[in-house]
Design a protein around this motif. Structure first.
Motif, PDB file in Angstrom:
ATOM      1  N   GLY A  10      38.633  52.863  69.242  1.00  0.00           N
ATOM      2  CA  GLY A  10      37.460  52.401  68.336  1.00  0.00           C
ATOM      3  C   GLY A  10      37.909  52.650  66.968  1.00  0.00           C
ATOM      4  O   GLY A  10      37.652  51.638  66.089  1.00  0.00           O
ATOM      5  N   THR A  11      38.344  53.499  66.616  1.00  0.00           N
ATOM      6  CA  THR A  11      38.916  54.056  65.359  1.00  0.00           C
ATOM      7  C   THR A  11      39.837  53.001  64.740  1.00  0.00           C
ATOM      8  O   THR A  11      39.835  52.456  63.411  1.00  0.00           O
ATOM      9  CB  THR A  11      39.356  55.209  65.093  1.00  0.00           C
ATOM     10  N   ARG A  12      41.001  53.051  65.850  1.00  0.00           N
ATOM     11  CA  ARG A  12      42.021  51.912  65.401  1.00  0.00           C
ATOM     12  C   ARG A  12      41.722  50.670  65.275  1.00  0.00           C
ATOM     13  O   ARG A  12      42.035  49.789  64.134  1.00  0.00           O
ATOM     14  CB  ARG A  12      43.112  52.110  66.473  1.00  0.00           C
ATOM     15  N   ARG A  13      40.592  49.924  65.879  1.00  0.00           N
ATOM     16  CA  ARG A  13      40.253  48.640  65.835  1.00  0.00           C
ATOM     17  C   ARG A  13      39.449  48.687  64.302  1.00  0.00           C
ATOM     18  O   ARG A  13      39.657  47.517  63.966  1.00  0.00           O
ATOM     19  CB  ARG A  13      39.126  48.290  66.971  1.00  0.00           C
ATOM     20  N   HIS A  14      38.757  49.686  64.125  1.00  0.00           N
ATOM     21  CA  HIS A  14      38.008  49.384  62.876  1.00  0.00           C
ATOM     22  C   HIS A  14      39.183  49.333  61.797  1.00  0.00           C
ATOM     23  O   HIS A  14      38.845  48.752  60.845  1.00  0.00           O
ATOM     24  CB  HIS A  14      37.334  51.037  62.731  1.00  0.00           C
ATOM     25  N   GLU A  15      40.419  50.199  61.706  1.00  0.00           N
ATOM     26  CA  GLU A  15      41.354  50.127  60.691  1.00  0.00           C
ATOM     27  C   GLU A  15      41.943  48.712  60.763  1.00  0.00           C
ATOM     28  O   GLU A  15      42.154  48.345  59.657  1.00  0.00           O
ATOM     29  CB  GLU A  15      42.441  51.250  61.124  1.00  0.00           C
ATOM     30  N   ILE A  16      42.094  48.362  61.911  1.00  0.00           N
ATOM     31  CA  ILE A  16      42.598  46.678  61.918  1.00  0.00           C
ATOM     32  C   ILE A  16      41.699  45.549  61.304  1.00  0.00           C
ATOM     33  O   ILE A  16      42.132  44.910  60.462  1.00  0.00           O
ATOM     34  CB  ILE A  16      42.965  46.439  63.373  1.00  0.00           C
ATOM     35  N   VAL A  17      40.487  45.882  61.580  1.00  0.00           N
ATOM     36  CA  VAL A  17      39.581  45.053  60.979  1.00  0.00           C
ATOM     37  C   VAL A  17      39.497  45.217  59.494  1.00  0.00           C
ATOM     38  O   VAL A  17      39.565  44.120  58.720  1.00  0.00           O
ATOM     39  CB  VAL A  17      38.340  45.182  61.559  1.00  0.00           C
ATOM     40  N   GLU A  18      39.268  46.324  58.938  1.00  0.00           N
ATOM     41  CA  GLU A  18      39.385  46.637  57.462  1.00  0.00           C
ATOM     42  C   GLU A  18      40.878  46.120  56.699  1.00  0.00           C
ATOM     43  O   GLU A  18      40.664  45.327  55.636  1.00  0.00           O
ATOM     44  CB  GLU A  18      39.177  48.044  57.213  1.00  0.00           C
ATOM     45  N   ILE A  19      41.846  46.271  57.372  1.00  0.00           N
ATOM     46  CA  ILE A  19      43.213  45.715  57.116  1.00  0.00           C
ATOM     47  C   ILE A  19      43.092  43.939  56.977  1.00  0.00           C
ATOM     48  O   ILE A  19      43.465  43.261  55.792  1.00  0.00           O
ATOM     49  CB  ILE A  19      44.380  46.169  57.649  1.00  0.00           C
ATOM     50  N   ALA A  20      42.674  43.397  57.920  1.00  0.00           N
ATOM     51  CA  ALA A  20      42.564  42.056  58.137  1.00  0.00           C
ATOM     52  C   ALA A  20      41.449  41.360  57.247  1.00  0.00           C
ATOM     53  O   ALA A  20      41.881  40.400  56.686  1.00  0.00           O
ATOM     54  CB  ALA A  20      42.299  41.738  59.735  1.00  0.00           C
ATOM     55  N   THR A  21      40.364  42.018  56.920  1.00  0.00           N
ATOM     56  CA  THR A  21      39.534  41.613  55.791  1.00  0.00           C
ATOM     57  C   THR A  21      40.046  41.679  54.694  1.00  0.00           C
ATOM     58  O   THR A  21      40.008  40.411  53.863  1.00  0.00           O
ATOM     59  CB  THR A  21      38.235  42.671  55.998  1.00  0.00           C
ATOM     60  N   ARG A  22      40.838  42.735  54.243  1.00  0.00           N
ATOM     61  CA  ARG A  22      41.573  42.510  52.820  1.00  0.00           C
ATOM     62  C   ARG A  22      42.323  41.436  52.794  1.00  0.00           C
ATOM     63  O   ARG A  22      42.625  40.752  51.873  1.00  0.00           O
ATOM     64  CB  ARG A  22      42.244  44.034  52.688  1.00  0.00           C
ATOM     65  N   LEU A  23      43.250  41.262  54.001  1.00  0.00           N
ATOM     66  CA  LEU A  23      44.379  40.284  53.924  1.00  0.00           C
ATOM     67  C   LEU A  23      43.525  38.698  53.565  1.00  0.00           C
ATOM     68  O   LEU A  23      44.110  37.879  53.245  1.00  0.00           O
ATOM     69  CB  LEU A  23      45.250  40.402  55.120  1.00  0.00           C
ATOM     70  N   PHE A  24      42.752  38.545  54.717  1.00  0.00           N
ATOM     71  CA  PHE A  24      42.056  37.126  54.744  1.00  0.00           C
ATOM     72  C   PHE A  24      41.357  37.038  53.188  1.00  0.00           C
ATOM     73  O   PHE A  24      41.500  35.877  52.866  1.00  0.00           O
ATOM     74  CB  PHE A  24      40.768  37.192  55.583  1.00  0.00           C
ATOM     75  N   LEU A  25      40.960  38.020  52.558  1.00  0.00           N
ATOM     76  CA  LEU A  25      40.388  37.729  51.142  1.00  0.00           C
ATOM     77  C   LEU A  25      41.310  37.472  50.163  1.00  0.00           C
ATOM     78  O   LEU A  25      41.319  36.678  49.274  1.00  0.00           O
ATOM     79  CB  LEU A  25      39.631  39.161  50.772  1.00  0.00           C
ATOM     80  N   GLU A  26      42.386  38.149  50.289  1.00  0.00           N
ATOM     81  CA  GLU A  26      43.430  38.002  49.425  1.00  0.00           C
ATOM     82  C   GLU A  26      44.479  36.619  49.686  1.00  0.00           C
ATOM     83  O   GLU A  26      44.666  35.909  48.646  1.00  0.00           O
ATOM     84  CB  GLU A  26      44.680  38.959  49.463  1.00  0.00           C
ATOM     85  N   ASN A  27      44.575  36.220  50.673  1.00  0.00           N
ATOM     86  CA  ASN A  27      45.346  35.008  51.010  1.00  0.00           C
ATOM     87  C   ASN A  27      44.626  33.859  51.557  1.00  0.00           C
ATOM     88  O   ASN A  27      45.357  32.809  51.806  1.00  0.00           O
ATOM     89  CB  ASN A  27      46.547  35.582  51.949  1.00  0.00           C
ATOM     90  N   GLY A  28      43.218  33.848  52.124  1.00  0.00           N
ATOM     91  CA  GLY A  28      42.884  32.707  52.899  1.00  0.00           C
ATOM     92  C   GLY A  28      43.179  33.044  54.467  1.00  0.00           C
ATOM     93  O   GLY A  28      43.996  33.959  55.010  1.00  0.00           O
ATOM     94  N   PHE A  29      42.403  32.196  55.191  1.00  0.00           N
ATOM     95  CA  PHE A  29      42.561  32.183  56.639  1.00  0.00           C
ATOM     96  C   PHE A  29      43.737  31.633  57.026  1.00  0.00           C
ATOM     97  O   PHE A  29      44.710  32.343  57.861  1.00  0.00           O
ATOM     98  CB  PHE A  29      41.396  31.422  57.177  1.00  0.00           C
ATOM     99  N   ALA A  30      44.030  30.453  56.598  1.00  0.00           N
ATOM    100  CA  ALA A  30      45.396  29.847  57.002  1.00  0.00           C
ATOM    101  C   ALA A  30      46.672  30.571  56.608  1.00  0.00           C
ATOM    102  O   ALA A  30      47.533  30.488  57.516  1.00  0.00           O
ATOM    103  CB  ALA A  30      45.427  28.189  56.610  1.00  0.00           C
ATOM    104  N   ALA A  31      46.630  31.158  55.710  1.00  0.00           N
ATOM    105  CA  ALA A  31      47.853  31.917  54.988  1.00  0.00           C
ATOM    106  C   ALA A  31      48.161  33.201  55.631  1.00  0.00           C
ATOM    107  O   ALA A  31      49.014  34.053  55.201  1.00  0.00           O
ATOM    108  CB  ALA A  31      47.919  31.758  53.555  1.00  0.00           C
ATOM    109  N   THR A  32      47.011  33.679  56.415  1.00  0.00           N
ATOM    110  CA  THR A  32      47.051  35.183  56.825  1.00  0.00           C
ATOM    111  C   THR A  32      47.582  34.897  58.164  1.00  0.00           C
ATOM    112  O   THR A  32      46.822  34.363  58.994  1.00  0.00           O
ATOM    113  CB  THR A  32      45.637  35.814  56.787  1.00  0.00           C
ATOM    114  N   SER A  33      48.763  35.476  58.600  1.00  0.00           N
ATOM    115  CA  SER A  33      49.035  35.349  59.928  1.00  0.00           C
ATOM    116  C   SER A  33      48.978  36.751  60.667  1.00  0.00           C
ATOM    117  O   SER A  33      48.715  37.811  60.173  1.00  0.00           O
ATOM    118  CB  SER A  33      50.607  35.176  59.973  1.00  0.00           C
TER     119      SER A  33
END
Length: 208
Positions: A10-33
């Motif tokens: 659960g902790t790892r999943r939360h970390e992934i979500v936080e990282i992905a949120t930052r990347l989506f905000l920085e790059n947009g959905f399409a440009a975040t792989s």
């Protein structure tokens, strides 16, 4: 041991979500792989896909997980028997502003609108896991206020439209014009928030 592994997962999943949120905000959905997310999280793509079957699933998790704390806060406000409905409503509206305007997931409003059109499952998840429960909580506060004589008997759907419309519009506007050096002059959060909440409370308040 099984409980410890579950907690770690659960902790790892939360970390992934936080990282992905930052990347989506920085790059947009399409440009975040998924490769970008996996690299930033220190995972292999295979490991990332173990947690999330696809990018739309990861995005949906960013949205719903991000709003989970706010929903919990709203429920706590609504269920407090010692607080009168007007104070509950004001606290709930402040919480909405904090989440939708200032939190990372709140800043994803433009992306949510974009992605939801391409991936209906994201739209459904966002509605069912966040929008609907949120509306139910506020409707409960309104109903309690009507029963206690604090609030006018307004149409809840209309009132909720008046609640969310300005908040979402402000969020979208601040993201659209985020590069403006004088952003706060055009879209001053504190002034607009306080004026909006005061107007809503006057609309609800039962005179006499």
């Amino acid at each position: 041991m099984a409980e410890l592994q579950k907690t770690r997962a659960g902790t790892r999943r939360h970390e992934i979500v936080e990282i992905a949120t930052r990347l989506f905000l920085e790059n947009g959905f399409a440009a975040t792989s998924m490769s970008m997310v996996a690299a930033a999280a220190g995972l292999t793509k295979a490991s990332l896909y173990h947690h999330f079957p696809g990018k739309e699933d990861l995005f949906a998790a960013c949205v719903t997980d991000g709003y989970a704390a706010e929903l919990s806060q709203l429920r706590t406000i609504a269920e407090d028997p010692s607080t009168p409905p007007p104070d509950k409503m004001r606290a709930a509206l402040m919480a909405l502003y904090d989440t939708i305007i200032t939190s990372p997931v709140g800043r994803m409003s433009p992306l949510i609108a974009e992605v939801s059109r391409a991936f209906p499952s994201v739209a459904r998840s966002f509605h069912d896991d966040y929008i609907a429960p949120q509306h139910q909580i506020l409707a409960r506060i309104i109903a309690d206020g009507v029963r206690s004589g604090h609030f006018n008997d307004l149409d809840p759907k209309l009132f909720l439209h008046l609640v969310f419309g300005p908040i979402v519009t402000l969020s979208l506007s601040r993201e659209m014009f985020a590069t403006f050096a004088d952003l706060d002059r055009y879209f001053p959060v504190t002034d607009l928030r306080d004026g909006h909440i005061d107007t809503l409370m006057r609309l609800l308040a039962r005179s006499g």
